[in-house]
Design a protein around this motif. Sequence first.
Motif, mmCIF file in Angstrom:
data_model
loop_
_atom_site.group_PDB
_atom_site.id
_atom_site.type_symbol
_atom_site.label_atom_id
_atom_site.label_comp_id
_atom_site.label_asym_id
_atom_site.label_seq_id
_atom_site.Cartn_x
_atom_site.Cartn_y
_atom_site.Cartn_z
ATOM 1 N N ARG A 64 -18.319 96.852 -40.324
ATOM 2 C CA ARG A 64 -16.900 97.150 -40.080
ATOM 3 C C ARG A 64 -16.462 98.273 -41.010
ATOM 4 N N ALA A 85 -14.778 85.006 -40.425
ATOM 5 C CA ALA A 85 -14.228 86.254 -39.887
ATOM 6 C C ALA A 85 -12.706 86.304 -40.016
ATOM 7 N N LEU A 86 -12.027 85.181 -39.812
ATOM 8 C CA LEU A 86 -10.566 85.159 -39.935
ATOM 9 C C LEU A 86 -10.137 85.455 -41.365
ATOM 10 N N ASP A 89 -10.539 89.172 -42.074
ATOM 11 C CA ASP A 89 -9.441 89.975 -41.521
ATOM 12 C C ASP A 89 -8.154 89.812 -42.331
ATOM 13 N N GLU A 90 -7.863 88.562 -42.724
ATOM 14 C CA GLU A 90 -6.560 88.289 -43.355
ATOM 15 C C GLU A 90 -6.523 88.648 -44.826
ATOM 16 N N ILE A 93 -9.512 92.863 -45.064
ATOM 17 C CA ILE A 93 -9.259 94.089 -44.317
ATOM 18 C C ILE A 93 -7.768 94.436 -44.298
ATOM 19 N N ALA A 94 -6.917 93.481 -43.966
ATOM 20 C CA ALA A 94 -5.471 93.758 -43.876
ATOM 21 C C ALA A 94 -4.895 94.276 -45.195
#
Length: 533
Positions: A64, A85-86, A89-90, A93-94
């Motif tokens: 990614r 994965a959640l 992302d939270e 990455i965010a």
Amino acid sequence: MSERDLVSKLIKKLSRKHPTVHNQSQNPQPSEIEADQHKLYRDLEQNEEMLRSIYHNCSDVVFRSVRIGGRIKAILVYIEGLSDALAVDEYVIAPLIREDSEQNHEVWQFVERRISVSEVSEVHTFKQCVDYISNGNPILLCDKEAKGLALGLCKWEKRGIEEPVAEVGIRGPREGFTETLRITTSQIRRIIKSPKLKMEAMKMGEYTQTNVVLAYIEGLVDESLLVEVRNRLQRIRIDGILESGYIEELIEDAPYSPFPQLLSTERPDVTCGNLLEGRFAILIEGTPFVLIAPISIFSLFQSAEDYYQRFVISTLIRWLRYGFILISLLLPSVYVALLTFHQEMVPGSLLISMASAREAVPFPALVEAMLMEVTFEALREAGVRLPKQVGAAVSIVGALVIGQAAVQAGLVSAPMVIVVAITGIASFLVPRYVSGIAIRMLRFPLIFLAGTLGLLGIMMGLIAIVLHMCSLRSFGVPYLSSLTSPKLSEMKDILIRAPWWMMDKRPHFTGQDYNEIRQAPGQKPSPKQDSET
């Protein structure tokens, strides 16, 4: 080719393709790369190409690309299904992709300030990256940085804590180990809260990289014993470890013996009880069974339930268990010996009844016993392997139907069916499945000796078994050490189960300096003492 060799080969290949390594402007030699332990490059593209080469044809590996603060190129590498994965992302990455108003700060300070992950470790080599990724921890790599961050966001499907299947008890804890190593270690930590409980981690298997933990209590286990088990574990060189049986076969003292030299259990209370007695435990990722050593022959026939009931009941049950273990080992061979060579030892009326029952049987007693024992063992194994809803019905109904049909057909006699049935019921009293296998194996040579030499053959077989057990060791500890010990304190938990207020000393395994005192003496309950206090 091992994982280390694969990484070395890819590094050499890419180093010829990309000459810039770290801060060096010259092409590094292969020897320099080997000495550098395949360190990460400062160029993000080189790091990404290397990892993509390592994980070639791995569709579950995710690469990614992100821009930290909207300006710095970076990549996240993780395995789908092993990482959360959640949470990536939270919490990673965010926060990282939000634009940053400050421009003059160090990139890692910015990253550590933005991400909300409790476990963060620095990585400097490709080998470290592969290790973390394989364990489900995502790797964050940034441009112009020769290091990365391993994020503790591993998450995979796991079985919940359930009641042990192989060691069922009426009284005691109902939880058993699971296949997840950290849950197993936490179950032990929840019982033994002392920091003296040590857990040494290691990896085994060139391809599986299985996590293995050596657990012991410092101050209770003998140091020479720890040195020996560490040496045996470090000698293991194998492609993979899939179950504790792999390690058991590679570290036991006598590999050709039918008797197990390590105790396997899936109960946390049994493991903690053995640790408190000065033994060690080996915990393996991917299996609920823990290995415990050193042990004696009596460790295999003791149940955890013996220590949770009153000592009188536990002692009587233990005597019953020992008696039926002898019946399971000797009853078919004694029956064959009496019918073949020693008819004068059987009462007359019973001998006439047995002779009339065997009148239509075309086989001698030896063949008859072997036939029935093999059939019974086959039915037992079929019941174990089949689904639970069918297995019990097949083993019980199959034995009844086949036994009755064999008697009516004149292939076996009714007394032989009774003997085999009693033998099978007696073997069920062995508290652990693995422990009973040795008894079942030794039953067949004893039957053969009884059919050829009579009671003399049985005595010769028993002498051979005892001599073998006398020579057997479990990590240097004699297999019959507790029975042959001259100390009365060593006998309090062998033939009987002494009350807890009498077992104030630990068993002695190896070495001279060991922690002998288990509890304070003089704790026998007395109403008179209670009234005085």
